[in-house]
Design a protein around this motif. Structure first.
Motif, PDB file in Angstrom:
ATOM      1  N   ALA A 273      70.408  76.113  79.219  1.00 11.72           N
ATOM      2  CA  ALA A 273      70.152  76.419  80.600  1.00 11.72           C
ATOM      3  C   ALA A 273      70.620  74.953  81.210  1.00 11.72           C
ATOM      4  N   ALA A 274      70.619  75.030  82.665  1.00  7.93           N
ATOM      5  CA  ALA A 274      71.157  73.593  83.310  1.00  7.93           C
ATOM      6  C   ALA A 274      70.130  72.592  82.971  1.00  7.93           C
ATOM      7  N   GLY A 275      70.736  71.382  82.701  1.00  5.33           N
ATOM      8  CA  GLY A 275      70.101  70.171  82.469  1.00  5.33           C
ATOM      9  C   GLY A 275      70.099  69.810  80.919  1.00  5.33           C
ATOM     10  N   ASP A 276      70.260  70.835  80.192  1.00  5.38           N
ATOM     11  CA  ASP A 276      70.312  70.507  78.703  1.00  5.38           C
ATOM     12  C   ASP A 276      71.497  69.568  78.392  1.00  5.38           C
ATOM     13  N   HIS A 277      71.301  68.903  77.295  1.00  3.28           N
ATOM     14  CA  HIS A 277      72.427  68.188  76.682  1.00  3.28           C
ATOM     15  C   HIS A 277      73.063  68.772  75.568  1.00  3.28           C
ATOM     16  N   VAL A 278      74.394  68.915  75.619  1.00  6.39           N
ATOM     17  CA  VAL A 278      75.086  69.560  74.570  1.00  6.39           C
ATOM     18  C   VAL A 278      76.292  68.802  73.935  1.00  6.39           C
ATOM     19  N   VAL A 279      76.568  69.209  72.638  1.00 10.36           N
ATOM     20  CA  VAL A 279      77.738  68.618  71.975  1.00 10.36           C
ATOM     21  C   VAL A 279      78.462  69.858  71.969  1.00 10.36           C
ATOM     22  N   LEU A 280      80.019  69.622  72.414  1.00 11.71           N
ATOM     23  CA  LEU A 280      80.942  70.833  72.342  1.00 11.71           C
ATOM     24  C   LEU A 280      81.948  70.582  71.147  1.00 11.71           C
ATOM     25  N   SER A 281      82.227  71.729  70.393  1.00 18.09           N
ATOM     26  CA  SER A 281      82.983  71.776  69.124  1.00 18.09           C
ATOM     27  C   SER A 281      83.803  72.962  69.238  1.00 18.09           C
ATOM     28  N   PHE A 282      84.028  73.718  68.123  1.00 18.39           N
ATOM     29  CA  PHE A 282      85.108  74.698  68.315  1.00 18.39           C
ATOM     30  C   PHE A 282      84.515  75.966  68.784  1.00 18.39           C
ATOM     31  N   THR A 283      85.573  77.067  69.067  1.00 18.94           N
ATOM     32  CA  THR A 283      85.009  78.458  69.465  1.00 18.94           C
ATOM     33  C   THR A 283      85.426  79.414  68.303  1.00 18.94           C
ATOM     34  N   SER A 284      84.741  80.443  68.400  1.00 16.22           N
ATOM     35  CA  SER A 284      84.906  81.410  67.368  1.00 16.22           C
ATOM     36  C   SER A 284      84.378  82.941  67.941  1.00 16.22           C
ATOM     37  N   CYS A 285      84.967  83.949  67.231  1.00 14.48           N
ATOM     38  CA  CYS A 285      84.659  85.496  68.019  1.00 14.48           C
ATOM     39  C   CYS A 285      83.072  85.759  67.582  1.00 14.48           C
TER      40      CYS A 285
ATOM     41  N   VAL B 265      79.823  63.689  79.884  1.00 13.30           N
ATOM     42  CA  VAL B 265      79.427  62.517  80.040  1.00 13.30           C
ATOM     43  C   VAL B 265      80.230  61.592  79.126  1.00 13.30           C
ATOM     44  N   ALA B 266      80.801  62.096  77.866  1.00 13.25           N
ATOM     45  CA  ALA B 266      81.737  61.382  77.073  1.00 13.25           C
ATOM     46  C   ALA B 266      82.625  62.392  76.238  1.00 13.25           C
ATOM     47  N   THR B 267      83.759  62.074  75.742  1.00 10.85           N
ATOM     48  CA  THR B 267      84.472  62.828  74.715  1.00 10.85           C
ATOM     49  C   THR B 267      85.403  62.054  73.949  1.00 10.85           C
ATOM     50  N   GLY B 268      85.478  62.444  72.689  1.00 12.51           N
ATOM     51  CA  GLY B 268      86.222  61.524  71.660  1.00 12.51           C
ATOM     52  C   GLY B 268      87.536  61.990  71.911  1.00 12.51           C
TER      53      GLY B 268
ATOM     54  N   GLY C  28      83.968  66.882  73.071  1.00  8.14           N
ATOM     55  CA  GLY C  28      83.037  66.614  74.479  1.00  8.14           C
ATOM     56  C   GLY C  28      81.441  66.776  74.260  1.00  8.14           C
ATOM     57  N   ALA C  29      80.998  65.924  74.918  1.00  4.40           N
ATOM     58  CA  ALA C  29      79.396  65.919  75.155  1.00  4.40           C
ATOM     59  C   ALA C  29      79.009  65.649  76.528  1.00  4.40           C
ATOM     60  N   GLY C  30      78.173  66.448  77.058  1.00  4.83           N
ATOM     61  CA  GLY C  30      77.803  66.526  78.419  1.00  4.83           C
ATOM     62  C   GLY C  30      76.431  67.134  78.820  1.00  4.83           C
ATOM     63  N   VAL C  31      76.251  67.314  80.021  1.00  5.38           N
ATOM     64  CA  VAL C  31      74.968  67.945  80.473  1.00  5.38           C
ATOM     65  C   VAL C  31      75.399  69.041  81.271  1.00  5.38           C
TER      66      VAL C  31
END
Length: 368
Positions: free
Chosen positions: A80-92, A37-40, A65-68
């Protein structure tokens, strides 16, 4: 089964972003397909696009990123499908720092997020015409209409908060706020200095305004940014082109020095000035990243007064606790992030890059 989507691809170091169709893998067991939906836009994206960091190009960047959620892998349980999420970094999730609540210092952080361009197992997430592209950037590569995201990059958020208003939480804002809350932890009556009033620095100013620090000094060469810093909670502002930064800090702290300093500029001369301006037992947090291999000279005897210099990645945040709290503060108007954001349609990514480079925009957010 692959998924076709439109992405902004950087063909080679220094090339502009090109909108083109790419193919995403189907989500693996611990991956999620997210409709963006949006990304900085962040300076790290620009550093990689310029060729300054050894990321495999052509590639797809984007890490705020931010999206659905559209689809989840077989082992995903948190969204689950339909949830709103903000994306950040990943890790192990398995190394000592991940288990200790410090995933930004994951043993595999650098290849998984910044320079690898691949999953941990070496496979790619995005391709074009059968040729693999650099992807998996911060576990997301969100400069695309759809992104294949690592489960550990995702944070589920309140669906009532507009995603374009919180996309930058994943990197820049989290970094500035975390420098203050997670590292400096200001005591009552303390003095905080923020060097550089860009997105990270202004996030630190907003965070400082929510602490018992009584003096918050913002430093920048752009008058408009200093005005904004004051509106966001700085008690004093300094333009180092017009007055001596060490002298101002000395005067404003009653000759004691600053208790905490956040260095966001990546300029080693500024960093050195900051270290010299610390109070006894004061801490300087290094956030700004100059080119790899950059060194700084320090007065060793000056450090013996208990001064601390600490580097910082992504605010040293545990994202699933930290980001929802920031979302709540944005929703309640206590973290006025909208003051930093300028929105651009995704197709105008190059205009957003230009406005960020010239300082016209503090935090561009691309909307889909």
């Amino acid at each position: 089964m692959s998924i076709t989507t439109r992405a902004a691809v950087v063909e080679s170091g220094g090339a502009p972003f090109t909108l083109t169709d790419v193919e995403l893998d189907a989500p693996g067991p611990h991956e999620v397909l997210v409709r963006m939906v949006a990304t900085g836009l962040c300076h790290t994206d620009l550093s990689v696009a310029s060729g300054a960091l050894p990321f495999p190009l052509p590639g797809v960047l984007g890490h705020e990123g931010a999206g659905v959620v559209e689809a989840v892998g077989s082992q995903v349980t948190g969204v689950a499908a339909g949830d709103h999420v903000v994306l950040s970094f990943t890790s192990c999730g398995e190394c000592r720092d991940c288990r200790g609540g410090h995933p930004a210092y994951c043993a595999t952080w650098l290849p998984l997020n910044l320079i690898g361009g691949r999953r941990a197992d070496g496979t790619g997430t995005v391709s074009r015409g059968g040729e693999p592209l650099g992807g998996h950037f911060f576990g997301q590569s969100s400069f695309a209409e759809r992104a294949l995201v690592d489960e550990r990059s995702l944070v589920k958020v309140d669906p009532d908060v507009p995603l374009e208003s919180i996309a930058p939480l994943g990197c820049g804002v989290q970094t500035g706020v975390g420098a203050v809350w997670n590292v400096l932890k200001p005591q009552t009556g303390s003095t905080l200095v923020v060097l550089g009033a860009g997105a990270v620095g202004l996030s630190a100013v907003m965070a400082a305004a929510l602490t018992p620090a009584t003096t918050v000094i913002a430093v920048d060469r752009v008058a408009e940014r200093l005005e904004l810093a004051q509106e966001l909670g700085a008690t004093h502002t300094v333009d180092p082109a017009e007055e001596s930064l060490p002298e101002v800090i000395d005067r404003l702290t009653g000759h004691r020095g600053a208790d905490g300093i956040v260095e966001t500029t990546g300029n080693v001369t500024v960093l050195r000035q900051g270290v010299d301006a610390l109070a006894a037992r004061g801490t300087l947090v290094v956030v700004g990243a100059p080119p790899f291999g950059t060194e700084v000279a320090l007065d060793v005897n000056g450090l013996l007064a208990g001064k601390r210099i600490t580097g910082l990645t992504l605010g040293d945040s545990e994202t699933r606790t930290f980001i929802p709290a920031l979302v709540q503060l944005v929703r309640d108007g206590r973290l006025p992030l909208h003051r930093l954001i300028s929105t651009y349609p995704f197709a105008e990514i190059d205009r957003a890059v230009q406005d960020m480079s010239t300082g016209k925009a503090i935090k561009p957010v691309l909307t889909f």
